[in-house]
Every structure is written in C-alpha cells, then in structure tokens.
Design a protein around this motif. Structure first.
Motif, short mmCIF file in Angstrom:
data_model
loop_
_atom_site.label_atom_id
_atom_site.label_comp_id
_atom_site.label_asym_id
_atom_site.label_seq_id
_atom_site.Cartn_x
_atom_site.Cartn_y
_atom_site.Cartn_z
N ARG A 191 48.18 84.83 84.65
CA ARG A 191 47.68 83.50 84.28
C ARG A 191 47.90 83.22 82.79
O ARG A 191 48.24 82.09 82.42
CB ARG A 191 46.21 83.38 84.67
N PHE A 240 53.68 73.89 89.86
CA PHE A 240 52.31 74.20 89.47
C PHE A 240 51.33 73.73 90.54
O PHE A 240 50.37 74.42 90.89
CB PHE A 240 51.99 73.57 88.12
N LEU A 245 56.00 80.72 88.95
CA LEU A 245 55.77 80.09 87.65
C LEU A 245 56.27 80.93 86.48
O LEU A 245 56.89 80.40 85.56
CB LEU A 245 54.28 79.77 87.49
N LEU A 304 53.42 76.62 81.10
CA LEU A 304 53.00 75.23 81.24
C LEU A 304 53.18 74.48 79.92
O LEU A 304 53.66 73.34 79.90
CB LEU A 304 51.54 75.16 81.69
N LEU A 353 44.46 74.53 88.38
CA LEU A 353 44.68 75.98 88.32
C LEU A 353 43.39 76.71 87.94
O LEU A 353 43.06 77.75 88.50
CB LEU A 353 45.79 76.31 87.33
N VAL A 380 51.28 82.08 82.45
CA VAL A 380 51.47 80.76 83.04
C VAL A 380 51.04 79.67 82.06
O VAL A 380 51.68 78.60 81.99
CB VAL A 380 50.69 80.65 84.37
N TRP A 381 49.99 79.90 81.29
CA TRP A 381 49.60 78.90 80.30
C TRP A 381 50.73 78.68 79.30
O TRP A 381 50.99 77.53 78.90
CB TRP A 381 48.33 79.31 79.57
N GLY A 430 55.39 68.24 87.96
CA GLY A 430 54.55 69.44 88.01
C GLY A 430 54.49 70.08 89.38
O GLY A 430 53.55 70.83 89.68
N ARG A 464 49.75 67.70 82.21
CA ARG A 464 49.40 69.07 81.82
C ARG A 464 47.89 69.32 82.00
O ARG A 464 47.48 70.39 82.45
CB ARG A 464 49.82 69.33 80.37
N ILE A 470 47.16 69.71 85.74
CA ILE A 470 47.59 71.03 86.21
C ILE A 470 46.62 72.11 85.75
O ILE A 470 46.22 72.97 86.55
CB ILE A 470 49.02 71.33 85.72
N GLU A 502 52.08 83.51 92.04
CA GLU A 502 52.07 82.79 90.77
C GLU A 502 53.11 83.36 89.82
O GLU A 502 53.82 82.62 89.12
CB GLU A 502 50.67 82.85 90.16
#
Length: 432
Positions: A101, A125, A54, A108, A9, A104-105, A122, A2, A5, A50
C-alpha cells in the motif's frame, strides 16, 4: 479523482484489517468452511493483486514479493486446499499488504490517470478497491460460518413496514438501456450498454420476507418434490435442506437465526437470507410466480419512465448513503422491508440495492459486444455452466462494488453468501 481513489482504497483497507484484527492467529489460519479460504489467505491475496496491478503494471515498479504470486493465484489452488499451502502468517501478511500500500500511494501520486484504458479515469485503482471489498464481503461470510463467540458488532438494521409485502409493481413493455459504456469503474461483464426490448411484467415491490418464507415451510415446501426442479429436488435431498442456512427452531417451534455468533428470533419483515437458487425457485413455484430475469431486474432498478433514461441507481445518479440503502457492513443483517423509501426506483420498487443479493432466473453470459478487460479470468472463464446471476448487493457489499449494472454470479447450490430473492410474473392479458 486522486482524492476519490485514496478514499475508497483507505476504506477498503480499514475494513480488511477490521475483519482480521478481531481474531487471533489460530482463527486466522484456520479453515472455517471448505467453501472458504483461511482469512489470512484472503488478506495476503488482496495485497498480491494490488501489487500485480498497481505496483507492477501501472507503476512499473520492482516486485515486492514475486515469489508468492502462485500461492495467491486463485486459479492455481482450490479453496479447500489452501490451508496446506506455505502461506504468510498473519504478521507477515499484514506487513506485506502494508508495504504494498505504501508503494501504491507513490504510484497514485505519479500517475496521470489517463493515457491508456487501464488507468483512464483511475480504472485500475477502482478495480482494485472493488476487488478488496469483494474479498471483504467473502471474509464477512467466513465470519458468519465460524463458530465461537461473536467478535463483530453493529447497530441493528432499521425497521420498516409490512404494507409493501405482497405489493406488485407493473413494469410496462418497451426498450431500455441495459449495461453501461460510460461508468468509469464498471467491470467488463457490465459492458457494453445495449438496448433490450422486454414485454411487460410484474415484480414484487420488496424481497421475500422471513414471514413469507415461513409460510412456505409450514405448507411443507421442503417435502413436496412437485415444487422443485429435478436438479433442485436432488440437491435438497442430498444436502438435507429443511430451512434457510443458519435457521434454528426450538422445542416450542419458534424459529431463530444465528448471525455472526448471536442467536436471535427471526424478524418477520426482514428479507430472507442464506437461501440457494434452488430454494428460491421452489418458493416461486409454490407462490405461483417466478424469479425475475436479469434484464427484468435491471429495468425495474434503472428505467425512468418519465425520461426514458437509465439511472446509475434506482433513486438517481448520486452515490448510496444511509438514507437510500443498507450497504457497507453498517449493519450485520438486512433491514426490514420498506426501511429505505428514499431508495425506491421511479416505478416504486424498493430495496433493489443492498440488504440481500437477489437471485435471478438468468445464467451468467456475456452481453453482445463483450470484450474481456483487463484479464480473461475476471469474467470470461465463468460464462456458461450452471452459474446464476445475482443482483443488487447485500448489507455486506461496499458502495464501490455495487450499482444497478453490477453483476454477481454463483452456483445455484450456494447458501453461505448473503442472498435472498424477490418474485416476478408475466402480465395477464388485461394488464398489458
């Protein structure tokens, strides 16, 4: 994983914003070349990909902006036509990529990073980080094509040594492992690993330099059709090629190179950059050599004769850093040849990673056992045709999108990319 990644990113997004925040709205929406998209299109496209992969596919979350999917589908609209589309303006594009984004966090944090091929290790990602960095390099190329005052700045690339110029390295005949089946973020065209048998060959220790290329010009290289293939000569005449792109000569005959808005004298020991495949082919004929095949390039970069193993990078399996390669837009130009001795391969071949993408003799074709993943449009639709493979990355390539198995490809007429080349030749009988 994590943390890794999150790091790649974040680094990609910082670069994307850095390449766009330095320009005003008029420059962001302008098309600086018909070969390139407006920079604002690239920025929103990064966010859209993205979101698709994702937020929606991995995270199973609601769409942020499904209404713009077609606008930012690279296969629906040619680059030359994108300025006429109802694109997000710069403020909207920045807001959109920021919203995506943030989601996306959350994705993740919630992802187990295992369970199916898309998320194992991953991968999705890593694929998106590579996609953003690839567009960042494209945006960097757009900066090179724009006119106006310089807006990007970086320290000069390191000096090297001319001692390696003209030196050849003999790569003995034998098998090696080409491609990969184990690199977790390798893209589909790098897969699967397979054994290749090659005869012995010689390959230059460093890429062709500006000084070497100047000798080709001085010997009438652009005026001698016998040095060019039929297609290459037709293109040279049609396009009016007389020197690498962005080279300029003053009234005294001195050559300069325009780089991101700054005109500076040629550095003789830098690798030549912004040449198309046809120019590289003509130079090789003039020099009595040829371009290496893709397999030869990879064997020179990966094969360790002491162990028989195939390395991730010429210097080993550790990630690139400032000692081993010129990557990541740390400099806005190639380093001089010989500047990275710590990055040499076991055989003694230098600067295979970073500085300039290197044209190879090979067309872009699938490896035996190729399987498109996770979508056909990444590689499968490009196989065949007139594409030529480039290897090794440039000063504008990020380490996440560069390794000894990474494959790039483009049409043989393209010069706006950060491409150069090195030479190879067959061995004479007494050398085998």
């Amino acid at each position: 994983m994590r943390g890794r990644i999150a790091e790649v990113l974040t680094r990609a997004r910082q670069r994307s914003l850095g390449l766009t925040d330095v320009l005003d709205e008029a420059e962001l929406v302008a098309q600086h070349s018909r070969l390139m998209s407006p920079l604002v299109w690239d920025l929103a496209h990064i966010g859209n990909q993205e979101e698709l992969w994702l937020v929606r596919d991995v995270g199973r979350r609601e769409a942020v902006r499904s209404d713009i999917d077609e606008l930012y589908d690279a296969f629906k609209h040619a680059r030359a036509n994108r300025p006429a589309l109802p694109l997000l303006d710069p403020t909207q594009a920045r807001g959109y990529v920021g919203t995506v984004r943030e989601k996306v966090w959350d994705v993740l944090e919630a992802s187990a990073l295992r369970g199916d091929a898309l998320v194992d290790g991953g991968f999705a990602f890593g694929m998106i980080a590579q996609h953003e960095q690839q567009h960042d390099e494209t945006m960097l190329a757009t900066h090179q094509l724009r006119s106006g005052a310089a807006v990007l700045h970086a320290a000069p690339a390191p000096t090297g040594t001319s001692e390696l110029v003209g030196r050849e390295i003999i790569i003995p005949a034998g098998e090696f492992t080409m491609g990969t089946s184990t690199e977790p973020w390798a893209l589909d065209n790098e897969r699967p690993a397979h054994r290749r048998q090659l005869p012995g060959f010689a390959i230059d220790a460093v890429p062709v330099t500006n000084e070497q290329y100047l000798a080709f010009l001085a010997d009438g290289g652009y005026d001698r059709p016998e040095l060019w293939s039929e297609s290459g000569w037709a293109h040279r005449r049609e396009a009016g090629l007389v020197a690498p792109q962005f080279w300029e000569r003053d009234t005294d005959g001195q050559w300069f190179r325009r780089s991101f808005g700054v005109l500076t004298p040629l550095r003789p020991n830098q690798p030549v950059v912004h040449v198309c495949w046809f120019e590289a082919e003509a130079y090789a004929t003039w020099a009595g050599k040829r371009l290496p095949t893709e397999a030869e390039w990879e064997k020179a970069a990966r094969y360790d004769p002491a162990t028989g193993a195939a390395r991730r990078y010429p210097w080993g399996d550790t990630e690139p850093d400032a000692r081993t390669a010129n990557l990541g837009q740390r400099h806005l130009e190639p380093a001089e040849v010989g500047a990275y001795p710590a990055g040499a391969s076991p055989a003694g071949v230098h600067q295979l990673i970073g500085d300039v993408w290197e044209w190879t003799a090979s067309g872009f074709d699938p490896y035996p056992g190729f399987r498109a993943f996770p979508y056909d449009e990444y590689s499968d639709v490009f196989f065949g045709g007139d594409y030529r493979v480039l290897r090794g990355g440039s000063f504008g390539t990020d380490p996440v999108a560069c390794r000894s198995t990474f494959r790039n490809w483009d049409h043989p007429i393209r010069r706006q990319i950060f491409a150069g080349f090195r030479l190879a030749r067959d061995l004479h009988p007494e050398e085998r």
